[in-house]
Design a protein around this motif. Sequence first.
Motif, PDB file in Angstrom:
ATOM      1  N   ASP A  60      71.955  61.276  66.820  1.00  0.00           N
ATOM      2  CA  ASP A  60      71.719  62.672  67.206  1.00  0.00           C
ATOM      3  C   ASP A  60      72.956  63.562  67.147  1.00  0.00           C
ATOM      4  N   GLY A  61      73.928  63.189  66.343  1.00  0.00           N
ATOM      5  CA  GLY A  61      75.036  64.083  66.064  1.00  0.00           C
ATOM      6  C   GLY A  61      76.115  64.228  67.098  1.00  0.00           C
ATOM      7  N   GLU A  62      76.182  63.326  68.095  1.00  0.00           N
ATOM      8  CA  GLU A  62      77.277  63.434  69.045  1.00  0.00           C
ATOM      9  C   GLU A  62      77.672  62.057  69.575  1.00  0.00           C
ATOM     10  N   CYS A  63      78.910  61.977  70.044  1.00  0.00           N
ATOM     11  CA  CYS A  63      79.428  60.732  70.596  1.00  0.00           C
ATOM     12  C   CYS A  63      80.646  61.047  71.451  1.00  0.00           C
ATOM     13  N   THR A  64      81.141  60.044  72.142  1.00  0.00           N
ATOM     14  CA  THR A  64      82.409  60.175  72.837  1.00  0.00           C
ATOM     15  C   THR A  64      83.383  59.161  72.253  1.00  0.00           C
ATOM     16  N   LEU A  65      84.635  59.525  72.263  1.00  0.00           N
ATOM     17  CA  LEU A  65      85.705  58.672  71.759  1.00  0.00           C
ATOM     18  C   LEU A  65      86.718  58.476  72.876  1.00  0.00           C
ATOM     19  N   ASP A  66      87.027  57.219  73.160  1.00  0.00           N
ATOM     20  CA  ASP A  66      88.084  56.894  74.105  1.00  0.00           C
ATOM     21  C   ASP A  66      89.097  56.036  73.373  1.00  0.00           C
TER      22      ASP A  66
END
Length: 128
Positions: A60-66
């Motif tokens: 769905d076009g989004e994510c988080t990056l850590d």
Amino acid sequence: MAVSRHHDLKGPGAAARARQEVHRLAGDALVAGHPLRQATENDAVLVVSELVTNAIRYADGECTLDLALEGDGIGIDVHDGNPDPPRPRAHDPAGEGGFGWGIVARLVDDLTVHRDAHGKTVHAHVER
């Protein structure tokens, strides 16, 4: 001093922003007295680019990056809302992909997928 970065990503420029975050982490590490080898930074840039691209494409076009500087390298976590784990695909000679997961697996020292009620987190570790 903990050296880490968190970023919410979405849209077509997400992979480019993720690559910039790796470079910023490398700069933070240098300032903190824990410089990264150029090869480590380069490998992490490619891994992050592939993982974020896939997360954006399939979740769905989004994510988080850590990102975190860990004692022996860089920890990378990409979380997205799709619970399906990444799957290796056959390489497409016409240029439609299929190389990313294999590239990631070759560049990292640890690669795991954790599923939860909100999707999944792909964890990768690139050694110094």
